[in-house]
Motif scaffolding. Structure first.
Motif, PDB file in Angstrom:
ATOM      1  N   LEU B  51      49.552 -72.104 -25.874  1.00 26.19           N
ATOM      2  CA  LEU B  51      50.997 -71.470 -26.536  1.00 26.19           C
ATOM      3  C   LEU B  51      52.033 -71.926 -25.619  1.00 26.19           C
ATOM      4  N   LEU B 163      52.747 -71.508 -32.844  1.00 26.82           N
ATOM      5  CA  LEU B 163      52.489 -69.955 -33.702  1.00 26.82           C
ATOM      6  C   LEU B 163      52.377 -70.376 -35.096  1.00 26.82           C
ATOM      7  N   GLU B 167      48.623 -71.795 -34.904  1.00 25.41           N
ATOM      8  CA  GLU B 167      48.099 -70.499 -35.084  1.00 25.41           C
ATOM      9  C   GLU B 167      48.152 -70.029 -36.457  1.00 25.41           C
ATOM     10  N   ILE B 174      55.946 -64.611 -36.630  1.00 22.39           N
ATOM     11  CA  ILE B 174      56.418 -65.107 -35.489  1.00 22.39           C
ATOM     12  C   ILE B 174      57.804 -64.319 -35.139  1.00 22.39           C
TER      13      ILE B 174
END
Lengths: 125, 209
Positions: B51, B163, B167, B174
């Motif tokens: 990340l 994200l 993800e 987000i």
């Protein structure tokens, strides 16, 4: 100017790379030719900049049908936007290839003992 | 007595083992905490790194995550796998650390976004890309180059990109994680992809085709 000339020059037209005389020729041809006039109109409806602005909605399937048809039409005429779209999708695919679950599994390394100790000590603190 | 130097206990690999671990954690058994950290720490740490990239406070974020997990154990209802729950906590801890850096000026994407003429056409044309570069990008030797390109993205763009595209979070999720509007989150994801495209064009050995 004939239709072939028009197709050859229309991109330069939008990039401001034509002389004043060439611009007038091109506009005159578009006004008098149904097929080229349609191309010209599509380009007026959606520029490359606007296409890029909404490209995320396009790749995620979120464009309304009215806009989608104009998008597809622009893409059928514009090699630059086709390449931009391919590169954009490649960037998404690259991120997944480099950081996705399969790749991330390679980054999983055992916890250093001192880090384990620090975390457990912080819990007791 | 918690002894982090002792050999780790056997990892739980079945749902009933996970249930036993949870019961031991809730009973406050020290060995259970060590097992949790050793078993789940590596994946949580990898999630934080992907990340945020190579930042200095990865281990601090991981510690934040575990402390949050220890505090939240009583409320964990087992509706998801323990690993899924811990992953989400690790991502949140990484986001909190990133948000703490907000006072620093946000980096922009100078030079990495396309330029347009007054008519809205690309200036300078576009590099040719193969029709389906995705296949080529799976190649292991390209992975390091792609990672290096992603590491060059400013954090305020890298995080939204990961994200969304890794993800799989929604723009609203987000926005919540970043403390921005939904529209701002959406724009950052979009710009990050464009910037990564430019960085790949600069760093990969010729367009993958």
């Amino acid at each position: 100017m004939n239709c072939d000339d028009f197709r050859k020059h229309v991109h330069a037209y939008y990039q401001d790379r034509l002389s004043e005389a060439q611009r007038r020729d091109l506009e005159r041809h578009a006004a008098g030719c149904t097929a080229c006039g349609e191309l010209y109109a599509v380009a007026q409806q959606l520029s490359c900049r606007e296409l890029v602005e909404f490209l995320d909605d396009y790749v995620e399937g979120q464009l309304a049908a009215e806009r989608l048809v104009v998008f597809e039409r622009h893409l059928s005429l514009c090699a630059d936007c086709v390449n931009f779209l391919r590169g954009y999708r490649a960037a998404q695919a690259a991120a997944r290839a480099a950081l996705g679950d399969a790749a991330a599994a390679l980054d999983v390394v055992p916890m250093p003992d001192d880090l384990v100790r620090a975390i457990l000590a912080a819990r007791r603190a | 007595m918690e002894d982090a130097g002792a050999p780790p206990a056997r990892a739980p690999d079945r749902p009933d083992a996970e249930a036993r671990l949870l019961a031991a954690l809730r009973a406050g058994e020290p060995r259970a905490f060590e097992l949790l950290v050793r078993e789940h720490g590596p994946r949580m740490r990898a999630a934080i790194v992907r990340l945020r990239g190579p930042v200095a406070d990865v281990d601090d974020a991981l510690q934040d995550a575990f402390l949050a997990a220890f505090r939240g154990l009583a409320g964990f209802e087992g509706r998801s796998r323990l690993s899924t729950w811990l992953h989400r906590i690790a991502v949140n801890a990484a986001l909190m650390r990133a948000r703490a850096r907000r006072d620093e000026p946000a980096e922009d994407l100078e030079g990495l976004l396309p330029q347009f003429s007054p008519h809205g056409a690309f200036i300078g044309g576009q590099r040719r890309w193969a029709e389906a570069p995705e296949v080529e990008l799976q190649r292991e030797e390209l992975r390091a180059g792609v990672r290096a390109a992603i590491d060059r993205l400013p954090e305020n763009y890298r995080i939204p990109l990961v994200l969304r595209d890794i993800e799989g979070l929604s723009h609203a999720e987000i926005a919540e994680g970043l403390g921005t509007s939904v529209n701002a989150a959406k724009i950052r994801v979009h710009r990050a992809r464009q910037a990564l495209k430019t960085l790949l064009e600069q760093t990969l050995p010729g367009p993958p085709r």
